[in-house]
Design an enzyme around this catalytic site. Structure first.
Site, mmCIF file in Angstrom:
data_model
loop_
_atom_site.group_PDB
_atom_site.id
_atom_site.type_symbol
_atom_site.label_atom_id
_atom_site.label_comp_id
_atom_site.label_asym_id
_atom_site.label_seq_id
_atom_site.Cartn_x
_atom_site.Cartn_y
_atom_site.Cartn_z
ATOM 1 C CG ASP A 148 -15.194 -13.503 5.582
ATOM 2 O OD1 ASP A 148 -15.385 -13.382 4.361
ATOM 3 O OD2 ASP A 148 -15.892 -14.224 6.313
ATOM 4 C CG ASP A 169 -10.328 -15.144 9.528
ATOM 5 O OD1 ASP A 169 -11.428 -15.585 9.885
ATOM 6 O OD2 ASP A 169 -10.175 -14.029 8.995
#
Length: 332
Positions: free
Chosen positions: A17, A15
């Site tokens: 953010d 991922d």
């Protein structure tokens, strides 16, 4: 270093953010953890507001040389879903950023911003510029029968300033106005994770993220091993309360956990910590004031999950009190 978590995997599906960066700033420890990794690195993001090339450029500027082929976005997966369902050159009303417009064009569909020509579908992704007019056009089209695809339904988006409204908050407005549910491309739904797995070619992937409800649930949806890092959205208390479909295999403070042995990060008994449920109280005990609070969290997960009737946490010993403070909980 031998025997590390990363060495058990041939690809890391990361991922962005809250895991690698927060806004324009790199998450502490991310550069050291990812630079020179022998595993295939794929950056898998629900954020549909930037093109893969823009994301790659940002990562490269932060010190992680990356190409567009290393970035898998929910905009790409949303476009794939629509391309599979619509006739070529069908009109798609885009509620989102120019990056989403590009992906719709790339699969042979025609992006539009208004009611002409009549949209066969609506695709909704994050953009800080989305306003009432765009949501109104989407509502009219969906109520008229247009296919509705959301790139993701994250209610919040992490930033250097804290949590901001995510795409899911605006999807909720359209849901309320139409009474309809969108097809979802991004995590925790399967399409984005499936696209990332296909692109990686991995036989032993590891999904790494900071959100239980997207990254970890997305990994579980496709049967992949998962590592939760505590650098973004999900909190220790949320982990202790996590429903089964959001429970990670491993937990680390940050991406530096990739260079530790997997058994050190596993949800299991941890030496030096004692955890049990006493009526409505989850009791965490450790006398060592210098003990690792994340180790205590891992030790607490199984008892907390197995007996979910507890409502309060109690610390016994200096180590347990220090752990609760680090989790943002007053040990009383």
């Amino acid at each position: 270093m031998s025997g590390t978590l990363r060495e058990e995997h041939d690809a890391l599906l990361l991922d962005l953010d809250g895991t690698v960066y927060a806004g324009q700033d790199v998450v502490p420890g991310a550069l050291a953890a990812l630079t020179g990794s022998a595993q295939r690195l794929l950056y898998v993001t629900n954020n549909a507001s930037r093109t893969p090339s823009a994301v790659a450029a940002h990562l490269t500027e932060l010190g992680l040389p990356t190409t567009a082929a290393d970035v898998v976005t929910s905009a790409q997966s949303a476009a794939r879903l629509l391309g599979e369902r619509l006739e070529p050159r069908a009109a798609v009303l885009v509620v989102g950023a120019p990056a989403l417009v590009e992906e719709i064009s790339a699969v042979g569909l025609v992006p539009v911003r208004g009611s002409e020509p009549t949209p066969a579908a609506v695709v909704q992704g994050h953009s800080p510029d989305t306003g009432w007019t765009a949501l109104a056009e989407a509502t009219v089209a969906i109520r008229a029968g247009a296919v509705w695809v959301a790139t993701n339904t994250d209610l919040t988006l992490p930033s250097a300033r804290g949590l901001l409204p995510g795409n899911g908050s605006l999807v909720a407005a359209v849901r309320c106005a139409t009474g309809q549910e969108p097809l979802v491309a991004g995590k925790p739904a399967r399409p984005l994770m499936e696209d990332a797995l296909d692109r990686s070619g991995a036989t032993a992937p590891l999904v790494v993220g900071d959100r239980l409800d997207t990254d970890i649930a997305g990994a579980r949806a496709v049967g992949a091993r998962s590592l939760l890092v505590l650098t973004g959205v999900s909190t220790p208390m949320e982990l202790l309360r996590a429903p089964e479909e959001q429970r990670p295999d491993l937990v680390a403070a940050d991406l530096g956990g990739l260079d530790r042995a997997a058994q050190e990060l596993a949800i299991d008994h941890v030496d030096g910590w004692s955890v049990h449920v006493d009526g409505s109280t989850l009791v965490l005990a450790c006398d060592d004031g210098a003990a690792d609070p994340v180790a205590g969290l891992r030790a607490a997960c199984r008892p907390a999950w197995d007996d979910p009737g507890w409502t309060v946490l109690r610390a016994e010993g200096a180590g347990a009190e220090s752990a609760l403070r680090s989790w943002g909980i007053d040990p009383g």
